[in-house]
Design a protein around this motif. Structure first.
Motif, short mmCIF file in Angstrom:
data_model
loop_
_atom_site.label_atom_id
_atom_site.label_comp_id
_atom_site.label_asym_id
_atom_site.label_seq_id
_atom_site.Cartn_x
_atom_site.Cartn_y
_atom_site.Cartn_z
N ALA A 27 0.85 -1.18 0.00
CA ALA A 27 0.00 0.00 0.00
C ALA A 27 0.89 1.23 0.00
O ALA A 27 1.77 1.36 0.84
N VAL A 28 0.65 2.10 -0.95
CA VAL A 28 1.41 3.34 -1.10
C VAL A 28 0.55 4.45 -0.51
O VAL A 28 -0.62 4.59 -0.87
N GLN A 29 1.12 5.24 0.38
CA GLN A 29 0.35 6.28 1.05
C GLN A 29 0.02 7.47 0.15
O GLN A 29 -0.82 8.27 0.49
N GLY A 30 0.65 7.58 -0.95
CA GLY A 30 0.36 8.67 -1.87
C GLY A 30 1.41 8.68 -2.95
O GLY A 30 2.49 8.13 -2.79
N ALA A 31 1.08 9.25 -4.04
CA ALA A 31 2.01 9.37 -5.16
C ALA A 31 1.90 10.77 -5.71
O ALA A 31 0.82 11.32 -5.82
N ALA A 32 3.04 11.33 -6.07
CA ALA A 32 3.06 12.68 -6.62
C ALA A 32 3.08 12.67 -8.13
O ALA A 32 2.86 13.69 -8.76
N SER A 33 3.36 11.49 -8.72
CA SER A 33 3.42 11.42 -10.17
C SER A 33 3.25 9.98 -10.65
O SER A 33 3.47 9.03 -9.89
N PHE A 64 -4.98 8.12 -2.14
CA PHE A 64 -5.08 9.46 -2.69
C PHE A 64 -5.63 10.36 -1.59
O PHE A 64 -6.83 10.43 -1.39
N HIS A 65 -4.71 10.97 -0.82
CA HIS A 65 -5.08 11.68 0.39
C HIS A 65 -4.82 13.18 0.35
O HIS A 65 -5.06 13.85 1.34
N ASP A 66 -4.26 13.70 -0.71
CA ASP A 66 -4.00 15.14 -0.74
C ASP A 66 -4.28 15.67 -2.14
O ASP A 66 -4.39 14.90 -3.09
N PRO A 67 -4.43 16.98 -2.28
CA PRO A 67 -4.79 17.55 -3.58
C PRO A 67 -3.81 17.19 -4.69
O PRO A 67 -4.21 16.96 -5.83
N ARG A 68 -2.54 17.10 -4.36
CA ARG A 68 -1.53 16.75 -5.36
C ARG A 68 -1.81 15.36 -5.93
O ARG A 68 -1.75 15.14 -7.14
N ALA A 69 -2.14 14.41 -5.07
CA ALA A 69 -2.41 13.05 -5.52
C ALA A 69 -3.74 12.97 -6.28
O ALA A 69 -3.83 12.28 -7.29
#
Length: 176
Positions: A27-33, A64-69
Protein backbone atom coordinates in the motif's frame (compact mmCIF):
# COMPACT_ATOMS: atom_id res chain seq x y z
CA UNK A 1 2.17 -4.09 3.74
CA UNK A 2 2.29 -0.29 3.96
CA UNK A 3 5.49 1.08 2.48
CA UNK A 4 7.32 4.35 3.18
CA UNK A 5 6.39 7.37 1.04
CA UNK A 6 7.65 7.05 -2.53
CA UNK A 7 9.70 10.23 -2.26
CA UNK A 8 11.40 9.15 1.00
CA UNK A 9 14.29 7.28 -0.63
CA UNK A 10 13.51 4.28 1.61
CA UNK A 11 11.24 2.23 -0.64
CA UNK A 12 13.79 -0.06 -2.30
CA UNK A 13 15.63 -0.90 0.93
CA UNK A 14 12.35 -1.47 2.78
CA UNK A 15 10.98 -3.76 0.08
CA UNK A 16 14.26 -5.69 -0.17
CA UNK A 17 13.80 -6.85 3.40
CA UNK A 18 10.01 -7.16 3.40
CA UNK A 19 9.01 -8.57 0.00
CA UNK A 20 8.84 -12.35 0.25
CA UNK A 21 6.46 -15.18 -0.62
CA UNK A 22 3.23 -14.69 1.31
CA UNK A 23 3.16 -10.89 0.99
CA UNK A 24 0.07 -10.18 -1.10
CA UNK A 25 0.60 -6.53 -1.83
CA UNK A 26 1.92 -3.12 -0.93
CA UNK A 27 0.00 0.00 0.00
CA UNK A 28 1.41 3.34 -1.10
CA UNK A 29 0.35 6.28 1.05
CA UNK A 30 0.36 8.67 -1.87
CA UNK A 31 2.01 9.37 -5.16
CA UNK A 32 3.06 12.68 -6.62
CA UNK A 33 3.42 11.42 -10.17
CA UNK A 34 2.83 8.53 -12.52
CA UNK A 35 6.63 8.20 -12.69
CA UNK A 36 6.73 7.39 -8.97
CA UNK A 37 4.21 4.58 -9.45
CA UNK A 38 6.14 3.24 -12.43
CA UNK A 39 9.31 3.34 -10.31
CA UNK A 40 7.55 1.31 -7.61
CA UNK A 41 6.31 -1.17 -10.16
CA UNK A 42 9.84 -1.61 -11.52
CA UNK A 43 11.26 -2.14 -8.02
CA UNK A 44 8.54 -4.68 -7.26
CA UNK A 45 9.22 -6.64 -10.43
CA UNK A 46 12.97 -6.70 -9.82
CA UNK A 47 12.53 -7.82 -6.21
CA UNK A 48 9.85 -10.39 -7.08
CA UNK A 49 12.29 -12.05 -9.47
CA UNK A 50 15.04 -12.04 -6.82
CA UNK A 51 12.64 -13.48 -4.19
CA UNK A 52 11.33 -16.21 -6.51
CA UNK A 53 7.88 -14.62 -6.76
CA UNK A 54 6.12 -14.59 -10.13
CA UNK A 55 6.59 -11.07 -11.59
CA UNK A 56 3.36 -9.09 -11.39
CA UNK A 57 1.93 -11.09 -8.49
CA UNK A 58 2.42 -8.45 -5.78
CA UNK A 59 -0.59 -6.13 -5.77
CA UNK A 60 -0.45 -2.37 -5.31
CA UNK A 61 -2.91 -0.11 -3.58
CA UNK A 62 -2.56 3.64 -3.69
CA UNK A 63 -3.90 6.18 -1.24
CA UNK A 64 -5.08 9.46 -2.69
CA UNK A 65 -5.08 11.68 0.39
CA UNK A 66 -4.00 15.14 -0.74
CA UNK A 67 -4.79 17.55 -3.58
CA UNK A 68 -1.53 16.75 -5.36
CA UNK A 69 -2.41 13.05 -5.52
CA UNK A 70 -6.05 13.67 -6.47
CA UNK A 71 -4.80 15.74 -9.40
CA UNK A 72 -2.90 12.79 -10.89
CA UNK A 73 -5.33 10.02 -9.93
CA UNK A 74 -6.95 9.48 -13.31
CA UNK A 75 -3.62 9.57 -15.18
CA UNK A 76 -2.07 7.22 -12.62
CA UNK A 77 -4.84 4.66 -12.88
CA UNK A 78 -4.84 4.83 -16.68
CA UNK A 79 -1.08 4.30 -16.79
CA UNK A 80 -1.17 1.45 -14.28
CA UNK A 81 -4.18 -0.27 -15.88
CA UNK A 82 -2.08 -1.14 -18.88
CA UNK A 83 0.79 -2.48 -16.80
CA UNK A 84 0.92 -5.68 -14.78
CA UNK A 85 -2.60 -5.31 -13.33
CA UNK A 86 -1.03 -4.72 -9.95
CA UNK A 87 -3.42 -1.94 -8.95
CA UNK A 88 -6.19 -3.71 -7.02
CA UNK A 89 -7.78 -1.03 -4.83
CA UNK A 90 -7.69 2.65 -3.93
CA UNK A 91 -7.67 4.30 -0.51
CA UNK A 92 -8.83 7.71 0.66
CA UNK A 93 -8.22 9.19 4.10
CA UNK A 94 -10.47 12.17 4.73
CA UNK A 95 -8.53 13.21 7.84
CA UNK A 96 -5.27 13.45 5.89
CA UNK A 97 -7.02 15.29 3.07
CA UNK A 98 -8.51 17.77 5.55
CA UNK A 99 -5.13 18.33 7.18
CA UNK A 100 -3.47 18.95 3.81
CA UNK A 101 -6.14 21.56 3.00
CA UNK A 102 -6.35 23.09 6.48
CA UNK A 103 -10.11 22.46 6.74
CA UNK A 104 -12.27 20.31 9.04
CA UNK A 105 -12.64 16.63 8.00
CA UNK A 106 -16.40 17.11 7.54
CA UNK A 107 -16.00 20.07 5.16
CA UNK A 108 -17.75 20.09 1.78
CA UNK A 109 -14.34 20.34 0.10
CA UNK A 110 -13.23 17.03 1.62
CA UNK A 111 -16.56 15.45 0.65
CA UNK A 112 -16.04 16.67 -2.93
CA UNK A 113 -12.56 15.14 -2.98
CA UNK A 114 -13.98 11.87 -1.65
CA UNK A 115 -16.62 11.88 -4.39
CA UNK A 116 -13.94 12.45 -7.03
CA UNK A 117 -11.94 9.49 -5.72
CA UNK A 118 -15.03 7.23 -5.74
CA UNK A 119 -15.98 8.27 -9.29
CA UNK A 120 -12.47 7.88 -10.68
CA UNK A 121 -11.98 4.49 -9.02
CA UNK A 122 -15.35 3.33 -10.39
CA UNK A 123 -14.33 4.40 -13.90
CA UNK A 124 -11.37 2.02 -13.59
CA UNK A 125 -13.47 -0.70 -11.92
CA UNK A 126 -11.45 -0.56 -8.72
CA UNK A 127 -12.88 -0.70 -5.21
CA UNK A 128 -12.13 2.26 -2.99
CA UNK A 129 -11.83 2.18 0.80
CA UNK A 130 -12.27 4.98 3.31
CA UNK A 131 -9.86 5.74 6.12
CA UNK A 132 -12.01 5.64 9.25
CA UNK A 133 -14.40 2.99 10.67
CA UNK A 134 -16.34 5.49 12.84
CA UNK A 135 -17.45 7.14 9.59
CA UNK A 136 -18.38 3.87 7.85
CA UNK A 137 -22.04 4.70 7.20
CA UNK A 138 -21.09 8.08 5.73
CA UNK A 139 -18.40 6.42 3.60
CA UNK A 140 -20.89 3.84 2.32
CA UNK A 141 -23.33 6.63 1.41
CA UNK A 142 -20.59 8.19 -0.75
CA UNK A 143 -19.95 4.91 -2.59
CA UNK A 144 -16.90 3.58 -0.75
CA UNK A 145 -16.67 -0.22 -0.61
CA UNK A 146 -15.03 -0.50 2.81
CA UNK A 147 -12.97 1.17 5.52
CA UNK A 148 -9.38 0.63 6.52
CA UNK A 149 -8.81 -0.54 10.08
CA UNK A 150 -6.09 -1.98 12.21
CA UNK A 151 -8.52 -3.18 14.88
CA UNK A 152 -10.15 -6.59 14.45
CA UNK A 153 -12.91 -5.37 16.78
CA UNK A 154 -14.13 -3.09 13.97
CA UNK A 155 -14.77 -5.95 11.54
CA UNK A 156 -18.30 -6.97 12.63
CA UNK A 157 -19.55 -3.39 12.37
CA UNK A 158 -17.81 -2.86 9.03
CA UNK A 159 -19.29 -6.08 7.63
CA UNK A 160 -22.75 -4.83 8.60
CA UNK A 161 -22.22 -1.54 6.77
CA UNK A 162 -20.29 -3.02 3.80
CA UNK A 163 -21.77 -6.43 3.03
CA UNK A 164 -19.78 -8.49 0.55
CA UNK A 165 -21.01 -8.48 -3.02
CA UNK A 166 -23.13 -11.53 -3.87
CA UNK A 167 -20.43 -12.84 -6.22
CA UNK A 168 -17.88 -12.98 -3.35
CA UNK A 169 -20.38 -14.44 -0.90
CA UNK A 170 -21.32 -17.15 -3.42
CA UNK A 171 -17.67 -18.04 -4.03
CA UNK A 172 -17.08 -18.51 -0.30
CA UNK A 173 -20.18 -20.73 0.06
CA UNK A 174 -18.91 -22.92 -2.78
CA UNK A 175 -15.52 -23.27 -1.06
CA UNK A 176 -16.98 -24.34 2.31
Amino acid sequence: MVIPPLDSGLVRRYLQSALQPGVYGVAVQGAASVDQLRYLEGVLEELEIRAGIRPGLTAMAVGFHDPRAINIMSDSLAAMRDSADRMTWIAFDHVEMAASLGVPPDSPTVAAAAAQVVLTAAAFELPVVYGSPPDAEYAASLGFRGCATGDAGDLAGLRAVFPRPESEAGEQEEES
